[in-house]
Design a protein around this motif. Structure first.
Motif, PDB file in Angstrom:
ATOM      1  N   ASN A  67       0.960  -0.936   0.297  1.00 20.30           N
ATOM      2  CA  ASN A  67       0.559   0.365  -0.246  1.00 20.30           C
ATOM      3  C   ASN A  67       1.020   0.910  -0.186  1.00 20.30           C
ATOM      4  OD1 ASN A  67      -2.316  -1.132  -0.146  1.00 20.30           O
ATOM      5  ND2 ASN A  67      -2.855  -1.575   2.472  1.00 20.30           N
ATOM      6  N   ARG A  68       2.527   1.426   0.641  1.00 19.07           N
ATOM      7  CA  ARG A  68       2.993   2.158   0.716  1.00 19.07           C
ATOM      8  C   ARG A  68       3.557   2.522  -0.383  1.00 19.07           C
ATOM      9  NH1 ARG A  68       7.616   1.019   1.404  1.00 19.07           N
ATOM     10  NH2 ARG A  68       8.966   2.442   2.052  1.00 19.07           N
ATOM     11  N   LEU A  69       3.713   1.814  -1.506  1.00 11.76           N
ATOM     12  CA  LEU A  69       4.188   1.837  -2.033  1.00 11.76           C
ATOM     13  C   LEU A  69       3.408   2.050  -3.868  1.00 11.76           C
ATOM     14  CD1 LEU A  69       6.649  -1.385  -2.550  1.00 11.76           C
ATOM     15  CD2 LEU A  69       7.477   1.038  -3.095  1.00 11.76           C
ATOM     16  N   LEU A  70       2.744   1.758  -3.557  1.00  9.65           N
ATOM     17  CA  LEU A  70       1.529   1.964  -4.621  1.00  9.65           C
ATOM     18  C   LEU A  70       0.898   3.463  -4.300  1.00  9.65           C
ATOM     19  CD1 LEU A  70      -0.609  -0.887  -4.994  1.00  9.65           C
ATOM     20  CD2 LEU A  70       1.076  -0.098  -6.610  1.00  9.65           C
ATOM     21  N   PHE A  71       0.681   4.223  -2.911  1.00 10.70           N
ATOM     22  CA  PHE A  71       0.506   5.744  -2.678  1.00 10.70           C
ATOM     23  C   PHE A  71       1.602   6.480  -2.943  1.00 10.70           C
ATOM     24  CE2 PHE A  71       0.845   9.148  -0.301  1.00 10.70           C
ATOM     25  CZ  PHE A  71      -0.322   9.478   0.102  1.00 10.70           C
ATOM     26  N   ALA A  73       3.391   6.163  -5.703  1.00  8.30           N
ATOM     27  CA  ALA A  73       3.580   5.638  -6.924  1.00  8.30           C
ATOM     28  C   ALA A  73       2.347   6.827  -7.581  1.00  8.30           C
ATOM     29  CB  ALA A  73       3.620   4.484  -7.498  1.00  8.30           C
ATOM     30  N   ASN A  74       1.096   6.420  -6.931  1.00  9.90           N
ATOM     31  CA  ASN A  74      -0.199   7.420  -7.265  1.00  9.90           C
ATOM     32  C   ASN A  74       0.633   9.205  -7.205  1.00  9.90           C
ATOM     33  OD1 ASN A  74      -1.725   5.194  -8.528  1.00  9.90           O
ATOM     34  ND2 ASN A  74      -2.077   4.641  -6.538  1.00  9.90           N
ATOM     35  N   VAL A  75       0.509   9.212  -5.998  1.00 13.98           N
ATOM     36  CA  VAL A  75       0.735  10.739  -5.581  1.00 13.98           C
ATOM     37  C   VAL A  75       1.977  11.757  -6.688  1.00 13.98           C
ATOM     38  CG1 VAL A  75       1.732  11.968  -3.773  1.00 13.98           C
ATOM     39  CG2 VAL A  75      -0.221   9.975  -3.656  1.00 13.98           C
ATOM     40  N   SER A  76       3.202  11.014  -6.746  1.00 15.18           N
ATOM     41  CA  SER A  76       4.064  11.475  -7.216  1.00 15.18           C
ATOM     42  C   SER A  76       5.663  10.587  -7.684  1.00 15.18           C
ATOM     43  CB  SER A  76       5.264  11.427  -5.683  1.00 15.18           C
ATOM     44  OG  SER A  76       5.767  11.032  -5.329  1.00 15.18           O
ATOM     45  N   GLY A  77       4.199   9.232  -8.830  1.00 13.79           N
ATOM     46  CA  GLY A  77       5.191   8.558  -9.638  1.00 13.79           C
ATOM     47  C   GLY A  77       5.356   9.195 -10.645  1.00 13.79           C
ATOM     48  N   LEU A  78       4.569   9.723 -11.558  1.00 11.91           N
ATOM     49  CA  LEU A  78       5.503  10.720 -12.416  1.00 11.91           C
ATOM     50  C   LEU A  78       6.611  11.315 -12.210  1.00 11.91           C
ATOM     51  CD1 LEU A  78       1.887  11.210 -14.456  1.00 11.91           C
ATOM     52  CD2 LEU A  78       3.577   9.809 -15.268  1.00 11.91           C
ATOM     53  N   TRP A  79       6.707  12.471 -10.953  1.00 15.92           N
ATOM     54  CA  TRP A  79       7.616  13.299 -10.423  1.00 15.92           C
ATOM     55  C   TRP A  79       8.490  12.165 -10.260  1.00 15.92           C
ATOM     56  CZ3 TRP A  79       7.456  18.260 -11.905  1.00 15.92           C
ATOM     57  CH2 TRP A  79       6.728  19.040 -11.942  1.00 15.92           C
ATOM     58  N   LEU A  80       8.867  11.399  -9.892  1.00 16.40           N
ATOM     59  CA  LEU A  80       9.633   9.901  -9.728  1.00 16.40           C
ATOM     60  C   LEU A  80      10.192  10.362 -10.823  1.00 16.40           C
ATOM     61  CD1 LEU A  80       8.930   8.974  -6.260  1.00 16.40           C
ATOM     62  CD2 LEU A  80      10.351  10.535  -6.380  1.00 16.40           C
ATOM     63  N   LEU A  81       9.203   9.122 -11.634  1.00 18.26           N
ATOM     64  CA  LEU A  81       9.608   8.878 -12.570  1.00 18.26           C
ATOM     65  C   LEU A  81      10.613   9.915 -13.674  1.00 18.26           C
ATOM     66  CD1 LEU A  81      10.002   6.569 -14.540  1.00 18.26           C
ATOM     67  CD2 LEU A  81       7.999   7.714 -15.783  1.00 18.26           C
ATOM     68  N   GLY A  82       9.876  11.497 -13.743  1.00 18.06           N
ATOM     69  CA  GLY A  82      10.866  12.389 -14.206  1.00 18.06           C
ATOM     70  C   GLY A  82      12.376  12.461 -14.190  1.00 18.06           C
ATOM     71  N   LEU A 121       7.461  -2.203  -8.660  1.00 19.77           N
ATOM     72  CA  LEU A 121       5.926  -1.612  -7.705  1.00 19.77           C
ATOM     73  C   LEU A 121       5.167  -2.348  -9.012  1.00 19.77           C
ATOM     74  CD1 LEU A 121       4.690   1.029  -8.095  1.00 19.77           C
ATOM     75  CD2 LEU A 121       5.360   1.724  -9.668  1.00 19.77           C
ATOM     76  N   SER A 122       5.822  -3.373  -9.694  1.00 18.37           N
ATOM     77  CA  SER A 122       4.632  -3.732 -10.582  1.00 18.37           C
ATOM     78  C   SER A 122       5.088  -5.676 -10.004  1.00 18.37           C
ATOM     79  CB  SER A 122       6.118  -5.116 -12.174  1.00 18.37           C
ATOM     80  OG  SER A 122       5.089  -5.514 -12.011  1.00 18.37           O
ATOM     81  N   THR A 123       5.941  -6.278  -8.736  1.00 14.74           N
ATOM     82  CA  THR A 123       5.161  -7.056  -8.217  1.00 14.74           C
ATOM     83  C   THR A 123       3.929  -6.638  -6.764  1.00 14.74           C
ATOM     84  OG1 THR A 123       7.043  -7.963  -8.093  1.00 14.74           O
ATOM     85  CG2 THR A 123       6.065  -8.303  -6.558  1.00 14.74           C
ATOM     86  N   ALA A 124       4.189  -4.911  -6.600  1.00 15.93           N
ATOM     87  CA  ALA A 124       3.280  -4.417  -5.572  1.00 15.93           C
ATOM     88  C   ALA A 124       1.914  -4.637  -5.654  1.00 15.93           C
ATOM     89  CB  ALA A 124       3.476  -3.250  -5.187  1.00 15.93           C
ATOM     90  N   ARG A 125       1.980  -3.654  -7.451  1.00 22.00           N
ATOM     91  CA  ARG A 125       0.273  -3.919  -7.652  1.00 22.00           C
ATOM     92  C   ARG A 125      -0.307  -5.468  -8.386  1.00 22.00           C
ATOM     93  NH1 ARG A 125       1.256   1.000 -12.121  1.00 22.00           N
ATOM     94  NH2 ARG A 125       0.741   2.637 -10.285  1.00 22.00           N
TER      95      ARG A 125
END
Length: 175
Positions: A67-71, A73-82, A121-125
């Protein structure tokens, strides 16, 4: 002057000829394969061996960390990816175009770890969607750990080859 010379030899910026870089590489991959989705792997073995409360503890830890990883990723995933792509691209250009050895070393540490992050992230999903328990959850975590170890072996091999190339072919003066 002898003290300064000793200090600069200890923290030499020529990474591939420095023992500390190789120790950091070993610790990095040892830690990455021990902590599976933020859960120490000995909890998986203990849950398999004893079941009961150990199994429940494992399921709770996996649920919390998933739940922590997915949260995140959902909140700031694009910023972290960039930001991650920016940093890896910068390190790649500094390292392999401008031949800055510390940037090469950091790139060879960071790129595989970013793959481990995406795999986590994939495994968490998958765990969040399928909600496995018991043996199915342990198998998923063991498979994830195996993939992390495979990435680690390939990464260490490529880093060792590049380090030997840097030390033998290019030499200490850069060419």
């Amino acid at each position: 002057m002898d003290l300064y010379q000793n200090i600069f030899e200890l923290i030499d910026m020529r990474s591939f000829s420095n023992l500390w870089f190789w120790i950091a590489l070993a610790v990095l991959w040892s830690t990455a394969s021990h902590w599976v989705l933020g859960v120490p792997f000995d909890m998986v073995a203990r849950a398999r061996r004893y079941g009961g409360q150990a199994e429940q503890d494992l399921e709770d830890m996996v649920r919390i960390n998933t739940n922590r990883l997915l949260f995140i990723a959902n909140v700031s995933g694009l910023w972290l990816l960039g930001l991650g792509c920016f940093l890896l691209t910068g390190l790649g250009v500094l390292g392999f175009f401008y031949r800055l050895e510390i940037a090469q070393a950091l790139f060879l540490l960071g790129l595989p770890m970013s793959l481990v992050g995406l795999l986590s992230l994939s495994t968490a999903r998958l765990i969040y969607q399928t909600e496995p328990t018991g043996e199915a959850l342990r198998r998923r975590l063991i498979r994830h750990r195996l993939y992390v170890q495979m990435i680690g072996v390939i990464s260490i091999f490529i880093t060792a080859l590049w380090g030997m190339y840097q030390n033998l072919a290019i030499g200490p003066l850069g060419g």
